[in-house]
Design an enzyme around this catalytic site. Sequence first.
Site, PDB file in Angstrom:
ATOM      1  N   TYR A 103     -23.579  29.921   0.647  1.00 29.25           N
ATOM      2  CA  TYR A 103     -23.103  29.164   2.313  1.00 29.25           C
ATOM      3  C   TYR A 103     -24.278  29.479   3.063  1.00 29.25           C
ATOM      4  O   TYR A 103     -24.940  28.361   3.873  1.00 29.25           O
ATOM      5  CB  TYR A 103     -22.056  30.049   2.840  1.00 29.25           C
ATOM      6  CG  TYR A 103     -21.842  29.530   4.467  1.00 29.25           C
ATOM      7  CD1 TYR A 103     -20.672  28.088   3.856  1.00 29.25           C
ATOM      8  CD2 TYR A 103     -21.858  29.639   5.211  1.00 29.25           C
ATOM      9  CE1 TYR A 103     -20.267  27.234   4.763  1.00 29.25           C
ATOM     10  CE2 TYR A 103     -21.887  28.389   6.760  1.00 29.25           C
ATOM     11  CZ  TYR A 103     -20.533  27.562   6.495  1.00 29.25           C
ATOM     12  OH  TYR A 103     -20.977  27.062   7.746  1.00 29.25           O
ATOM     13  N   LYS A 155     -35.025   7.514  -0.315  1.00 21.21           N
ATOM     14  CA  LYS A 155     -35.498   6.370  -0.586  1.00 21.21           C
ATOM     15  C   LYS A 155     -36.786   6.407  -0.948  1.00 21.21           C
ATOM     16  O   LYS A 155     -36.497   7.309  -1.989  1.00 21.21           O
ATOM     17  CB  LYS A 155     -36.086   5.379   0.814  1.00 21.21           C
ATOM     18  CG  LYS A 155     -34.451   5.065   1.463  1.00 21.21           C
ATOM     19  CD  LYS A 155     -34.105   5.468   2.222  1.00 21.21           C
ATOM     20  CE  LYS A 155     -33.053   4.430   2.988  1.00 21.21           C
ATOM     21  NZ  LYS A 155     -31.923   5.136   3.918  1.00 21.21           N
ATOM     22  N   ASP A 193     -39.505   7.970  11.991  1.00 17.32           N
ATOM     23  CA  ASP A 193     -38.699   7.460  11.150  1.00 17.32           C
ATOM     24  C   ASP A 193     -39.681   7.826   9.800  1.00 17.32           C
ATOM     25  O   ASP A 193     -40.388   6.950   9.129  1.00 17.32           O
ATOM     26  CB  ASP A 193     -38.546   5.960  11.534  1.00 17.32           C
ATOM     27  CG  ASP A 193     -37.007   6.462  10.181  1.00 17.32           C
ATOM     28  OD1 ASP A 193     -37.158   6.892   9.381  1.00 17.32           O
ATOM     29  OD2 ASP A 193     -36.711   5.238  10.377  1.00 17.32           O
ATOM     30  N   PHE A 195     -22.214  -5.341   9.906  1.00 17.27           N
ATOM     31  CA  PHE A 195     -22.496  -5.599   8.613  1.00 17.27           C
ATOM     32  C   PHE A 195     -21.921  -4.789   7.670  1.00 17.27           C
ATOM     33  O   PHE A 195     -21.540  -5.720   6.124  1.00 17.27           O
ATOM     34  CB  PHE A 195     -24.032  -5.749   8.517  1.00 17.27           C
ATOM     35  CG  PHE A 195     -24.469  -4.315   8.602  1.00 17.27           C
ATOM     36  CD1 PHE A 195     -24.980  -3.921   9.639  1.00 17.27           C
ATOM     37  CD2 PHE A 195     -25.099  -3.742   7.819  1.00 17.27           C
ATOM     38  CE1 PHE A 195     -25.191  -2.263   9.916  1.00 17.27           C
ATOM     39  CE2 PHE A 195     -25.349  -2.584   7.804  1.00 17.27           C
ATOM     40  CZ  PHE A 195     -25.579  -1.800   8.580  1.00 17.27           C
ATOM     41  N   PHE A 242     -33.920  -0.049  13.657  1.00 16.54           N
ATOM     42  CA  PHE A 242     -33.119   0.058  12.207  1.00 16.54           C
ATOM     43  C   PHE A 242     -31.320  -0.020  12.928  1.00 16.54           C
ATOM     44  O   PHE A 242     -31.507   0.793  13.989  1.00 16.54           O
ATOM     45  CB  PHE A 242     -33.568   0.954  11.202  1.00 16.54           C
ATOM     46  CG  PHE A 242     -33.268   0.935  10.332  1.00 16.54           C
ATOM     47  CD1 PHE A 242     -32.736  -0.038   8.944  1.00 16.54           C
ATOM     48  CD2 PHE A 242     -31.825   2.406  10.052  1.00 16.54           C
ATOM     49  CE1 PHE A 242     -32.410  -0.119   8.143  1.00 16.54           C
ATOM     50  CE2 PHE A 242     -31.239   1.800   9.039  1.00 16.54           C
ATOM     51  CZ  PHE A 242     -31.293   1.219   7.835  1.00 16.54           C
ATOM     52  N   THR A 243     -31.142  -0.455  12.029  1.00 20.42           N
ATOM     53  CA  THR A 243     -29.437  -0.310  12.481  1.00 20.42           C
ATOM     54  C   THR A 243     -29.258   0.843  12.513  1.00 20.42           C
ATOM     55  O   THR A 243     -28.417   1.210  14.133  1.00 20.42           O
ATOM     56  CB  THR A 243     -28.976  -0.961  11.415  1.00 20.42           C
ATOM     57  OG1 THR A 243     -28.742   0.005   9.924  1.00 20.42           O
ATOM     58  CG2 THR A 243     -29.019  -2.571  10.870  1.00 20.42           C
ATOM     59  N   ARG A 280     -30.032  -8.982   5.827  1.00 22.13           N
ATOM     60  CA  ARG A 280     -30.596  -8.697   7.141  1.00 22.13           C
ATOM     61  C   ARG A 280     -31.245  -9.747   8.492  1.00 22.13           C
ATOM     62  O   ARG A 280     -32.099 -10.491   8.515  1.00 22.13           O
ATOM     63  CB  ARG A 280     -31.779  -8.287   6.822  1.00 22.13           C
ATOM     64  CG  ARG A 280     -32.239  -7.011   5.144  1.00 22.13           C
ATOM     65  CD  ARG A 280     -31.793  -5.386   6.217  1.00 22.13           C
ATOM     66  NE  ARG A 280     -30.096  -5.033   6.826  1.00 22.13           N
ATOM     67  CZ  ARG A 280     -30.066  -3.907   7.182  1.00 22.13           C
ATOM     68  NH1 ARG A 280     -30.605  -2.936   6.625  1.00 22.13           N
ATOM     69  NH2 ARG A 280     -28.657  -3.760   7.377  1.00 22.13           N
TER      70      ARG A 280
HETATM   71  N1  F0G Z   1     -34.784   4.213   9.060  1.00 15.92           N
HETATM   72  C1  F0G Z   1     -34.310   3.566   8.333  1.00 15.92           C
HETATM   73  C2  F0G Z   1     -35.805   2.698   8.052  1.00 15.92           C
HETATM   74  C3  F0G Z   1     -33.805   3.408   7.046  1.00 15.92           C
HETATM   75  O1  F0G Z   1     -33.963   2.574   6.092  1.00 15.92           O
HETATM   76  C4  F0G Z   1     -32.985   4.198   6.491  1.00 15.92           C
HETATM   77  C5  F0G Z   1     -31.589   3.782   5.575  1.00 15.92           C
HETATM   78  C6  F0G Z   1     -32.373   5.363   7.379  1.00 15.92           C
HETATM   79  C7  F0G Z   1     -33.085   5.515   9.082  1.00 15.92           C
HETATM   80  C8  F0G Z   1     -30.841   5.972   7.327  1.00 15.92           C
HETATM   81  O2  F0G Z   1     -30.791   6.288   6.037  1.00 15.92           O
HETATM   82  O3  F0G Z   1     -28.845   5.576   5.457  1.00 15.92           O
HETATM   83  O4  F0G Z   1     -29.798   7.891   4.818  1.00 15.92           O
HETATM   84  O5  F0G Z   1     -28.808   7.013   6.707  1.00 15.92           O
HETATM   85  N2  F0G Z   1     -31.128   2.509   4.475  1.00 15.92           N
HETATM   86  C9  F0G Z   1     -31.028   1.793   4.518  1.00 15.92           C
HETATM   87  C10 F0G Z   1     -30.790   0.918   3.793  1.00 15.92           C
HETATM   88  C11 F0G Z   1     -29.395   2.880   4.215  1.00 15.92           C
HETATM   89  O6  F0G Z   1     -30.435   0.433   2.684  1.00 15.92           O
HETATM   90  O7  F0G Z   1     -32.161   0.168   3.863  1.00 15.92           O
HETATM   91  P1  F0G Z   1     -29.431   7.025   5.662  1.00 15.92           P
END
Ligand code: F0G
Length: 461
Positions: A76, A262, A219, A453, A128-129, A386
């Site tokens: 833990y 990624k 990021d 989305f 970014f979303t 997108r």
């Molecule tokens: N920043 C970027 C540029 C991303 O592409 C993503 C995730 C995140 C942050 C968030 O990270 O998913 O680990 O919480 N992108 C995915 C995609 C979901 O399909 O592009 P996460």
Amino acid sequence: MKQIQRRSWAEPFKIKSVEPLRMTTREEREQTIKEAGYNTFLLRSRDVYIDLLTDSGTNAMSDFQWAGMMLGDEAYAGSENYYNLEKAVQEFYGYKHLVPTHQGRGAENLISQILIKKGDYVPGNMYFTTTRLHQELAGGNFVDVIIDEAHDPQNTFPFKGNVDLQKYENLIKKVGAEKIAYITIGATVNMAGGQPISMENLRAVFQLSQKNKIKVVFDATRAMENAFFIKKREKGYENKTIKEILLEMCSYSDAATMSGKKDLLVNIGGFLAINDDAIFEEARNMVVIYEGLHTYGGLAGRDMEAMARGIQEACQLDHLQARIGQVEYVGNRLLELGIPIVTPIGGHAIFLDAKKFYPQLEQLKFPAQTLAAELYLDSGIRAMERGIVSAGRNKETGDHYYPKLELVRLTFPRRVYTQAHCDVTVESVYEVWQNRESVKGLKMIYEPKYLRFFQARFEKL
Ligand code: F0G
């Protein structure tokens, strides 16, 4: 005379374990995509043939990483794997402190809550979303300060991820530096088509930020891939290693959020990395509420080990060459066929220009959502919208954002698919391109409140 290339290029790995793929019939797919509300996020993976939804968490791990999984110290507190990860982050990214999180958005939540006060502004090189949503939930207002070229799919500027310094400076003048919580800098900007930012621009953004006492949050999700583009495209970096370039990139920021799913070749994991001791203290305390103790942050020991090992593999030049080379291969074949894609070809994905596929569809008939559904119907290949669906709504006015880019992303998981899969993909996109004129678009029939989305549902018009 043109030199004859004597050797083809090949992947720098061989395959030790395989997973069967299932092919479906057109009739089956008509049923499954209808049931999924014409949203590829709502398909079952068993009904997908080649899965190009995302490069997130879909990578193939190496035998070295799998071996590391067996060395998971599932304590833990104070897991050995945490210290291995901390060491790798310090060595390759150069930040002082590490807070592991279950994935990228966990880190985004922490830094947004710590640094943003209600009414603050948060500029960034395109939204970014999840990043923007966490900024908004913390009371911030996102402001896009990416260069105009990024919004133009055909513009071939080599660093379309760059910040427009004038836009950034104008914002500082307009609202005052004290109202800017921080600036988020994304690498190989996802929503712009996987477009890199240059070292020169990173440096200039950092200098301007320091002058105004504004923090830079990087990021770093696809920063290794960005480093590869800097090596290939920016003068003075041709002979530097990816590791050296990455360290310099990160040196122009105060903290980083990271989705390890990624670049880092794992299926789950992320982190927040910070230089400032006080912010670290706060993040280390806050992570306990949302993720788990500060030495695991929602991850198993084995996950941290796989990520620590992934860091070492991800910055190897032959890996990056193969990874980005595969995307380039698909992009070049599509360009030869006259299919409209975002150029230059991005790092992690090919982005089809849905506005050019379907000029007959206004944006509220969801051209990109439609195109992703059509591609699935044709071949069982899964891609991602997108465009206007991903962009969501303005939180003040409630109206849709109407992004200039209306794209479908064919995202390539790392080390997963072969060149033959790429060829099948190109053939299917071509088929959909040829049948583009009869397409009528979609109607949204269900819209969730956050990140719509992922779960929105549609009907055929
Ligand atoms: N920043 C970027 C540029 C991303 O592409 C993503 C995730 C995140 C942050 C968030 O990270 O998913 O680990 O919480 N992108 C995915 C995609 C979901 O399909 O592009 P996460």
